[in-house]
Design an enzyme around this catalytic site. Sequence first.
Site, PDB file in Angstrom:
ATOM      1  N   GLU A 249      34.025  36.264  38.470  1.00  0.00           N
ATOM      2  CA  GLU A 249      35.295  36.148  39.181  1.00  0.00           C
ATOM      3  C   GLU A 249      35.373  34.808  39.919  1.00  0.00           C
ATOM      4  OE1 GLU A 249      36.266  39.818  41.047  1.00  0.00           O
ATOM      5  OE2 GLU A 249      38.089  39.053  41.959  1.00  0.00           O
TER       6      GLU A 249
ATOM      7  N   GLU B 159      36.170  32.286  37.385  1.00  0.00           N
ATOM      8  CA  GLU B 159      37.586  32.417  37.041  1.00  0.00           C
ATOM      9  C   GLU B 159      38.451  31.754  38.115  1.00  0.00           C
ATOM     10  OE1 GLU B 159      38.935  36.459  36.619  1.00  0.00           O
ATOM     11  OE2 GLU B 159      40.999  35.846  36.211  1.00  0.00           O
TER      12      GLU B 159
ATOM     13  N   CYS C  70      38.330  44.698  41.728  1.00  0.00           N
ATOM     14  CA  CYS C  70      37.271  45.726  41.763  1.00  0.00           C
ATOM     15  C   CYS C  70      37.775  47.090  42.185  1.00  0.00           C
ATOM     16  CB  CYS C  70      36.137  45.376  42.689  1.00  0.00           C
ATOM     17  SG  CYS C  70      36.056  43.705  43.175  1.00  0.00           S
TER      18      CYS C  70
ATOM     19  N   SER D 178      42.484  39.128  38.825  1.00  0.00           N
ATOM     20  CA  SER D 178      41.351  38.635  38.050  1.00  0.00           C
ATOM     21  C   SER D 178      41.174  39.499  36.803  1.00  0.00           C
ATOM     22  CB  SER D 178      40.082  38.693  38.895  1.00  0.00           C
ATOM     23  OG  SER D 178      38.954  38.660  38.068  1.00  0.00           O
TER      24      SER D 178
ATOM     25  N   LYS E 143      37.779  55.681  40.519  1.00  0.00           N
ATOM     26  CA  LYS E 143      36.822  55.250  39.488  1.00  0.00           C
ATOM     27  C   LYS E 143      36.782  56.237  38.332  1.00  0.00           C
ATOM     28  CE  LYS E 143      35.127  51.431  41.292  1.00  0.00           C
ATOM     29  NZ  LYS E 143      35.324  50.154  40.600  1.00  0.00           N
TER      30      LYS E 143
ATOM     31  N   GLU F 289      39.532  55.095  36.285  1.00  0.00           N
ATOM     32  CA  GLU F 289      39.218  53.791  35.696  1.00  0.00           C
ATOM     33  C   GLU F 289      38.309  53.934  34.474  1.00  0.00           C
ATOM     34  OE1 GLU F 289      36.640  51.213  37.959  1.00  0.00           O
ATOM     35  OE2 GLU F 289      37.689  49.424  37.283  1.00  0.00           O
TER      36      GLU F 289
ATOM     37  N   GLU G  52      41.209  50.986  27.599  1.00  0.00           N
ATOM     38  CA  GLU G  52      40.741  49.621  27.310  1.00  0.00           C
ATOM     39  C   GLU G  52      39.284  49.401  27.726  1.00  0.00           C
ATOM     40  OE1 GLU G  52      43.200  50.496  29.340  1.00  0.00           O
ATOM     41  OE2 GLU G  52      43.218  49.329  31.200  1.00  0.00           O
TER      42      GLU G  52
ATOM     43  N   CYS H  12      35.568  50.228  50.280  1.00  0.00           N
ATOM     44  CA  CYS H  12      34.945  51.338  49.539  1.00  0.00           C
ATOM     45  C   CYS H  12      34.268  52.354  50.448  1.00  0.00           C
ATOM     46  CB  CYS H  12      33.926  50.808  48.562  1.00  0.00           C
ATOM     47  SG  CYS H  12      34.616  49.587  47.459  1.00  0.00           S
TER      48      CYS H  12
END
Lengths: 673, 395
Positions: free
Chosen positions: A313, A316, A370, A390, A429, A432, A437, A600
């Site tokens: 990241e 990036e 994230c 990102s 999560k 996710e 994908e 988190c």
Amino acid sequence: MSDKLLPHGHPTRAPASQRGRTAEVLEHAKALGKQIEVMIDGRAITVPLGATILEAAQQLGIRIPTLCYHEDLCLAGVCRICVVEVEGQRTLQASCSYPITAPIHVKTHTPAVRKARRHILDLMLASHYGECYTCARNGNCELQSLAEEYGVDYFRFGRMEKPRYEIDLSSHALVRDMNKCILCRRCVRTCIDLQEVGVLEAIDRGNRIKITTFGDKPLSDVVCINCGQCINRCPTGALRANDNTDEVWQAIDDPTKHVVIQTAPSPRAGIGECFGLPPGQPMTFRMNTALRYCGFDKVFDTNFAADLTILEEGTELLLRLKAALANDECGMMNDESKSRHSEQSQLQNIHKSSFINHHSPGPLPQFTSCSPGWVKFAEHFYPEYLDHISSCKSPQQMFGALLKTYYAEKTGVDPKDIVTVALMPCSAKKFECNRPEMCASGFKDIDYGLTTRELAKMIREVGVDLPNMNKTDFDEPFGTATGSGVIFGTTGGVMESAIRTVLELVTGKKIESLFDYAEVKPVRGFEGIRYAELPITEVGPVPAIISHLFKDWNWLKGVTLKVAVAHGTANAKLVMEDIKAGGKLSECHFIEFMACPGGCLGGGGQPIPTSPEIRAARAKAIYDEDRSYTIRKSHENPALLQVYADFLTDGPCGHRSHELLHTHYTPRGKYIA
Amino acid sequence: MIVETTHGSLTFCSIEPGSGLDSTLERPPANALGRIEASGLRGRGGAGFPTSLKWDLAIKSPGENKYVICNADEGEPGTFKDRVILSDFADLVFEGMTIGAFVIGAKRGIVYLRGEYAYLRSHLETVLRRRRAQNLLGKKIRGRDGFDFDIEIRMGAGAYVCGEETALIESLEGQRGEPRNRPPFPIDTGYLGNPTIVNNVETFAWVVCILAKGAKWFNSIGTKKSTGLKLFSVSGDCSQPGVYEFPMGITVAELLKEVGGEGAKAVQVGGAAGQCVPAAQFERTIAYEDVPTGGSVIVFGPDRDMLRVAENFLEFFADESCGQCTPCREGTPKLIEGVKMLQQGRCSMHYIHELCSLGETMQLASKCGLGQMAPNAFLSIVEHFQDEILGRIGK
């Protein structure tokens, strides 16, 4: 530490019927520090004008039961369990929402009060369907505790014989069982106010009232971001995370399966609470032992993947910065992206353009990716900004992709036999890891996401007393990670780690020369939105690991890096609206977004209850752990450098990494068909 | 079907629209407030809060955009006097609101009109248009510099609870119609957070009468604590149901005589939220200090089944409860279950006591007036008609 989740003056969206409003009116008087003396149960106490009876009683150590009240939320005054007698008032008053504006006399346990509380409990129990011993919240339920406290020993007004509502199992992340709902509306206020999502509301009236979604649709079909903050604030078992422990046990019990688990930084700071410890007791290495005892074949540290994320990241970000700064005159956004922002509703166009083109870096500011709650929030409410996010997968997913490729190769285990489990503080999560994908290796990157609460249950089931386990280390080849990975667990942590790495890569200087102990204090804390400027006065040589992408850093010399951090999607929304309006935050280069208040560590999979104090204690545990590591910067993680040397040989943001570690997003929009 | 008649000549007929306003505007606002205070006028919606006190609090509350709201959400079972006022004396209502605006310094007024009264809207809009043309509304009312005030009509959607002033304001703000926590009161944080007075249709009309005919005229009628005249909506087992004007302090017996309801076994005063007065107590007075009412009087003849009456009222409350607070939402259905058990002759004395005790909790612990009033009818019927409701044989 201040825990002001929302900036001063931020309007709440919850209807005024669901909030006490005198505090706003008296803001001025409060600022003047006007104090008032009240008598509670014959004891005097001086409180600021406008404080509630509940607050005053708490200061005196007098316990008043509450259900609809929650420290993080605006006041409701609907459950009425907290009623007290105020001298001179005909009726009992809800202490949670009664503002003190006169020197009143209060009694908290008169016969009328005790009778009323008992009646209210009896009435709640009469319409509450479900047996305690089959409930996910058995032993951790506020209704159950109050029933015990008030000596409820029979169903005075009868009980529900049959369920009234079908359980909503549609979501990967959450389960809604409205048969257990006591209509305290904490979830409603959490969703609409704390998180500014607004999925849940009350419909209908009288005892036909129920908390539901738009059009009574299943949770999977509405704009729920799966953050699970409602779960953390539900007093009963009406809302819970979708439990995957059975599937995980099944995998563990299958001898043909190689079951590996990665553990995120936040659960270890919270799981002790499930075993009776005070908040903020890190359980990292004891948990490793317990996990092996449960039967996991390998135990890895998600922090390794967090370090990997920082490298990807961070690279990036440098690529985006270069595209914008090195030769682009029109600044942050190119013209194409600007015009797109003005046509927000054209989802179809967005869909085409938001597909991340790996060869042309996206616009600035770059947003972190994230937090799966934040990502889904952006997909619903800011789909026109998806190319700012990102393209890096979250650490959980990156790790999964590596486990089923690099790790499989290295250990010779067939990836089809590897079952990847992720211990996360998070309910999102679970969604996710089921995104279509997220299968770059040809297999699901992550098979199951477990919450902190689910793991505590598994550990208890094998008869282990976690606090008394001996300590063991993480397994190779990923080893123990760095302090940077650990602080991913708290708001500002991703930003701090990124700053540590990016500044060192660019300036060639040790971060400690800029920030004592490498602690980037400006991005720490619990302020809802934080902003920092980091001037780059000098640049060093380009380090080897990214020399394939950059020749030099001269274009960064003299640039002031502007960064911001937001936690809780209500704050994310404020940031996004500021960016939309071309405000100060639109000039940022990098913004960290976390869906959950506190980051988190306050995630929807963490132990219940939650409060500002609990979150602060967990944050302290995380920062302490960071300090205890010898290596505290992601780019210095030896295991990580090994992976780049052996496997991701074309470096950060290279082809292989794009294939495995990067992803794209889906513009979902907020309109429900 | 209620007979839609008014009996006798109402005071409202004798008031010339504009007369109260003109005399008010000649003097400072405090003068009008003083006269209302001297009249002893109390809220005609039922709660009986002193009108001048409410307005005075709104005057003292800091805020630029104050609001005058007329509560025309007439929903109490057995009440229909506001409908008559709105159809026949709309001018008085708007004029009363205008005076209220002058007194508290408001620029905007809203009539919250009951959803079922939508058919009155075009009539009311016509009156408003005429008043604007007459410069009784709008900018510089009656040539007075700086006195701008206009009224808009907003529709309710049929919820009884929206007659509660804070729920009404929530509804106006586009939220679910649910009562707010009080304090703070609307005079501090009302519509859109601004100081707001919410008064009943009839209250505004009486304000005009008081300013036209004098405070003395008004407070010489009625009792010391309940002055003046009041409109009553009378229905049920009587020969002449309709809208009446009576002085406050009239006894139930006197009222029954006027409406042809002699021989009744009970009278429900104050609608579903009110009290059920048995024949033995017909000498009680209808006044804020004894049996208060918003105007609803329902007469029960000797053949009425009082359990059926209790059931009917409770079903109304169970249906109209906003569902927000526990005692009202969950308690009312329990009382209905109790009534059904009584009807079937299978309710123990122990459980009746349990339910009465629950009723007391509802009165004490509910969030708003609706929940606090919901058990009233049940409790008074259990108290006064024990012989009738106990010992039934199940069908």
